[in-house]
Design an enzyme around this catalytic site. Structure first.
Site, PDB file in Angstrom:
ATOM      1  N   GLY A  16       0.820  -1.212   0.000  1.00  0.00           N
ATOM      2  CA  GLY A  16       0.000   0.000   0.000  1.00  0.00           C
ATOM      3  C   GLY A  16       0.849   1.255   0.000  1.00  0.00           C
ATOM      4  CG  PHE A  17       0.289   6.094  -0.941  1.00  0.00           C
ATOM      5  CD1 PHE A  17       1.481   6.365  -1.595  1.00  0.00           C
ATOM      6  CD2 PHE A  17      -0.477   7.160  -0.485  1.00  0.00           C
ATOM      7  CE1 PHE A  17       1.920   7.672  -1.789  1.00  0.00           C
ATOM      8  CE2 PHE A  17      -0.053   8.470  -0.680  1.00  0.00           C
ATOM      9  CZ  PHE A  17       1.144   8.721  -1.317  1.00  0.00           C
ATOM     10  CB  ILE A  18       1.002   5.227   4.124  1.00  0.00           C
ATOM     11  CG1 ILE A  18       0.109   6.329   3.542  1.00  0.00           C
ATOM     12  CG2 ILE A  18       1.797   5.772   5.305  1.00  0.00           C
ATOM     13  CD1 ILE A  18      -1.020   6.773   4.464  1.00  0.00           C
ATOM     14  CE1 TYR A 156     -10.245   3.984   6.497  1.00  0.00           C
ATOM     15  CE2 TYR A 156     -10.814   6.317   6.361  1.00  0.00           C
ATOM     16  CZ  TYR A 156      -9.875   5.315   6.482  1.00  0.00           C
ATOM     17  OH  TYR A 156      -8.541   5.650   6.610  1.00  0.00           O
ATOM     18  CE  LYS A 160      -7.695   2.671   9.402  1.00  0.00           C
ATOM     19  NZ  LYS A 160      -6.471   1.868   9.616  1.00  0.00           N
TER      20      LYS A 160
END
Length: 328
Positions: A16-18, A156, A160
């Site tokens: 993934g991106f991060i 979402y 979290k």
């Protein structure tokens, strides 16, 4: 990090991106990284494979697997002695969470529980959890960590919040040290194609009308990916249990402003198609980052114009395939 001795870290969501940037920075600092990712097809898998290519080195071990799979996690924890777990694996995106809420709950909440359970079983004492500024919806700005975030407005954000709450339980019961990093609109090279920066670059470049929900005056506290990764790593410091904002910390920038800056960088004029503002979105985000500075010594370094230029450069350097990537 002040400790220069090599350590072993589990980084989830490493395609993934991060998480990919976190893993890269840890490797660059001389640490060993075990990365797990299920490489799902929420967005074009070619982008995830592109990211993984930069992690191919002896100190990196890749496991293609899912944090929802307890047997896979048990094997990983049995075969390694981790100094910490950095959990960045997640189903992300506010709007898609309304279409498929169950997978958000199983990945973001149950997956987090699975990791905490393995940590408790094997004696791993440090947990860094990636969370989100989406939790601050409806709160006064700038968003400070002490605000009550008990009214999430998307599945979402709710998933979290559940992960944060479970992490606190494991801190209280088993003395696991927890840093919860709430990220604010992360962007940069090889960014997620469901995020506005990637979409705007692609659409402006190819002459496709930009889908803009609302009047474009909604604003975000944009934060460059290398800064976010550095903050996530700084959060490995022992803190007890703390929530830490990682954001740009400046004046929020509107989407109209972003489009204008990208037009200048690309040398092309955007076509804009306005759509109804989405009720699960936040109008403005603004991070109070004083705590991050005081607690873990972190402040963002990359200015918005520099970060946007780097994002456009990456897009151009990786054509034609970067422009062929399918958007979620």
């Amino acid at each position: 990090m002040t400790d220069s001795t090599s350590k072993t870290y589990l980084v989830t969501g490493c395609a993934g991106f991060i998480a990919n940037e976190v893993a890269a920075q840890l490797l660059e600092a001389g640490h060993r990284v075990v990365g797990i990712d299920n490489v799902n097809d929420y967005y074009d898998v070619r982008l995830k494979q592109h990211r993984l290519e930069k992690l191919t080195q002896d100190a990196f071990t890749f496991v293609r697997g899912d944090i929802e799979d307890q047997a896979t996690l048990q094997k990983i924890f049995d075969e390694n002695s981790f100094d910490a777990v950095l959990n960045l694996a997640a189903r992300a995106g506010v709007r898609y969470s309304m279409e498929n809420p169950h997978v958000y709950m199983t990945t973001n909440a149950m997956g987090s529980l699975n990791l905490l359970d393995q940590m408790q079983r094997t004696g791993v004492k440090k947990y860094v959890l990636a969370s989100t500024s989406s939790l601050y919806a409806g709160q006064p700005m700038p968003f400070v960590e002490t605000l009550p975030v008990n009214t999430p407005i998307s599945p979402y954000a709710a998933s979290k919040k559940a992960a944060e709450a479970m992490a606190y339980s494991y801190h209280h019961l088993y003395d696991i040290d927890v840093s919860v990093c709430r990220y604010f609109t992360v962007y940069g090279p090889a960014g997620r194609p469901d995020m506005c920066i990637f979409r705007f670059i692609k659409w402006i470049d190819e002459g496709t009308p930009i889908e803009l929900f609302g009047d474009g005056e909604q604003a975000r506290d944009f934060t460059y990916v290398s800064d976010i990764a550095a903050g996530t790593i700084a959060a490995l410091k022992p803190v007890g249990y703390e929530v830490i904002n990682l954001g740009g910390g400046g004046t929020p920038v509107s989407l109209n402003d972003i489009i204008g800056r990208l037009e200048n960088l690309l040398g092309k004029k955007a076509k804009v198609e306005h759509k109804t503002f989405h009720k699960a979105d936040i109008k403005i985000t603004s991070a109070d980052i004083q705590k991050a500075n005081e607690l873990i010594g972190w402040t963002p370094k990359v200015e918005l114009d520099e970060g946007l230029a780097a994002s456009v450069d990456w897009y151009r350097q990786n054509q034609p395939w970067s422009s062929e990537l399918t958007l979620p």
